[in-house]
Design a protein around this motif. Structure first.
Motif, short mmCIF file in Angstrom:
data_model
loop_
_atom_site.label_atom_id
_atom_site.label_comp_id
_atom_site.label_asym_id
_atom_site.label_seq_id
_atom_site.Cartn_x
_atom_site.Cartn_y
_atom_site.Cartn_z
N UNK A 49 -15.96 -6.73 -0.77
CA UNK A 49 -16.97 -7.00 -1.87
C UNK A 49 -17.46 -8.34 -2.09
N UNK A 50 -16.35 -9.51 -1.68
CA UNK A 50 -16.79 -10.68 -1.99
C UNK A 50 -16.02 -11.09 -3.19
N UNK A 51 -15.44 -10.09 -3.85
CA UNK A 51 -14.59 -10.27 -5.12
C UNK A 51 -13.43 -11.17 -5.04
N UNK A 52 -13.07 -12.08 -5.90
CA UNK A 52 -11.68 -12.53 -5.67
C UNK A 52 -10.69 -11.99 -6.68
N UNK A 53 -10.95 -11.38 -7.69
CA UNK A 53 -10.17 -10.89 -8.62
C UNK A 53 -9.91 -9.25 -8.73
N UNK A 54 -10.60 -8.61 -7.97
CA UNK A 54 -10.73 -6.97 -7.99
C UNK A 54 -10.76 -6.63 -6.25
N UNK A 55 -9.71 -5.61 -6.10
CA UNK A 55 -9.91 -4.88 -5.03
C UNK A 55 -10.45 -3.52 -5.05
N UNK A 56 -11.27 -3.23 -4.14
CA UNK A 56 -12.17 -2.09 -4.39
C UNK A 56 -11.84 -1.15 -2.93
N UNK A 57 -11.60 0.20 -3.45
CA UNK A 57 -11.64 1.21 -2.23
C UNK A 57 -12.72 2.33 -2.43
N UNK A 58 -13.04 2.55 -1.20
CA UNK A 58 -14.09 3.99 -1.32
C UNK A 58 -13.33 5.07 -1.18
N UNK A 59 -13.33 6.05 -1.96
CA UNK A 59 -12.39 7.08 -2.25
C UNK A 59 -13.34 8.29 -1.71
N UNK A 60 -12.85 9.30 -0.99
CA UNK A 60 -13.48 10.68 -0.66
C UNK A 60 -12.11 11.58 -1.07
N UNK A 61 -12.40 12.70 -1.78
CA UNK A 61 -11.51 13.52 -2.13
C UNK A 61 -11.98 15.12 -2.04
N UNK A 62 -11.31 16.06 -1.91
CA UNK A 62 -11.90 17.25 -1.94
C UNK A 62 -12.02 17.91 -3.39
N UNK A 63 -13.08 18.36 -3.68
CA UNK A 63 -13.30 18.92 -5.19
C UNK A 63 -13.48 20.36 -5.13
N UNK A 64 -14.44 20.65 -6.00
CA UNK A 64 -14.68 22.34 -6.09
C UNK A 64 -15.25 22.76 -4.63
N UNK A 65 -14.49 23.80 -4.13
CA UNK A 65 -14.81 24.47 -2.92
C UNK A 65 -14.39 23.65 -1.88
N UNK A 66 -13.49 22.55 -2.15
CA UNK A 66 -13.31 21.57 -0.99
C UNK A 66 -14.21 20.93 -0.51
N UNK A 67 -15.20 20.65 -1.34
CA UNK A 67 -16.61 19.79 -0.98
C UNK A 67 -16.10 18.43 -1.25
N UNK A 68 -16.47 17.54 -0.29
CA UNK A 68 -16.11 16.07 -0.48
C UNK A 68 -16.80 15.27 -1.51
#
Length: 322
Positions: A49-68
């Motif tokens: 991200x170019x940010x120096x104070x915060x690290x960011x993660x792109x998250x994917x998980x299975x919700x209702x019905x196993x949908x991403x």
């Protein structure tokens, strides 16, 4: 718009006339059990991200019905020990936005998980990335009547289930402290936070800001502003369906989730709010099940509520809990 709802002294004692379904708990127990039959499969991909104070993660998980379902996890840069966790839900029509947005909670030294809302993310902000692959019966444009023919089909069944799974996904990261998890959100996000507050028993705090999705029987007839107005416009076409629609909506009413709240809570309400009328907010607040609760009232504000003033109040309040 000047004050249009009940006087403040009446708001403080107002109780909703929403009828709780007799199988409310069984419905949600079954719904979450079915969701958990799918592996959570939470994945965290670091984002540059170019940010120096915060690290960011792109998250994917299975919700209702196993949908991403997508989300962002933001952490203070250089964190090495599990951190208090804030899970945030997004307002109506918005999405998780861009990775560099919404840095408040990570800047307080907490882990911050922002859940994308399926099918939304195209009305404002930086957009979203989670489709809703489930079809529905005819509905007025928007989300309030999608699948309103039956509780099993209703759009917010999927969203609320996603939200519970979002808490589980965020807690699965090694740098989040599951024992210090709070949830928050404004408007629709506040309504989702109320649902999670009623469905997840071990949260340390719940902070719904001008929450939506509360006290449907009153909201649908009190305000002509969207999104609640979608219900009336649907019923304008589908004459004679009012009782059936309110029956479906009763499974998703924040008032009934609030009665099951087991964590300290900080609400907010704005007395000129035509989008989420103050009586509907107080209906949930007055029903909240934990005795440690408070509400910030903004006398001359519409749906913007307290804005940055409420954020500051939440930061101060959460120091005692997470």
């Amino acid at each position: 718009m000047a004050l249009f709802d009940l006087p403040l002294d009446e708001l403080r004692t107002y109780r909703s006339q929403s009828t709780e379904p007799e199988d409310f708990d069984a419905f949600w127990d079954k719904t979450l059990q079915q969701a958990r039959e799918h592996q959570l499969d939470a994945r965290f991909e670091p984002v540059e991200t170019g940010l120096s104070t915060v690290e960011v993660y792109d998250v994917t998980f299975a919700g209702f019905g196993g949908h991403p379902v997508k989300g962002w996890l933001r952490l203070p840069a250089g964190a090495t020990q599990p951190l208090p966790l804030i899970v945030e839900f997004i307002g109506y029509g918005g999405g998780r936005g861009l990775p560099h947005e919404n840095l408040l909670w990570a800047s307080t030294g907490r882990a911050h998980f922002a859940m994308d809302t399926r099918g939304q993310g195209s009305a404002w902000g930086g957009g979203g990335g989670t489709p809703d692959p489930v079809g529905a019966a005819p509905a007025y444009p928007g989300f309030m009547t999608r699948g309103v023919d039956a509780a099993d089909n209703y759009y917010y069944r999927r969203v609320f289930t996603d939200a519970v799974r979002a808490v589980e996904a965020a807690r699965s990261h090694p740098l989040t402290d599951a024992a210090r998890t709070a949830v928050t959100g404004a408007s629709q996000g506040g309504g989702i936070a109320l649902a999670v507050g009623g469905l997840v028993p071990d949260l340390v705090a719940v902070a719904p800001d001008v929450p939506f999705l509360c006290d449907y029987p009153r909201a649908a007839v009190l305000t002509d502003r969207h999104p609640y107005r979608e219900i009336g416009l649907f019923l304008k076409t589908h004459r004679g369906r009012s009782a059936d629609v309110l029956r479906t909506l009763s499974y998703f009413d924040g008032v009934h989730f609030a009665a099951r709240g087991r964590a300290p809570a900080l609400f907010s309400a704005a007395l000129e709010d035509q989008t989420c009328p103050p009586s509907t907010v107080f209906a949930a607040f007055n029903a909240w099940g934990h005795e440690d609760k408070g509400i910030e009232v903004y006398d001359f504000n519409d749906h913007e509520g307290g804005g940055p003033f409420q954020e500051a109040a939440q930061v101060r309040w959460l120091r005692s809990y997470a």
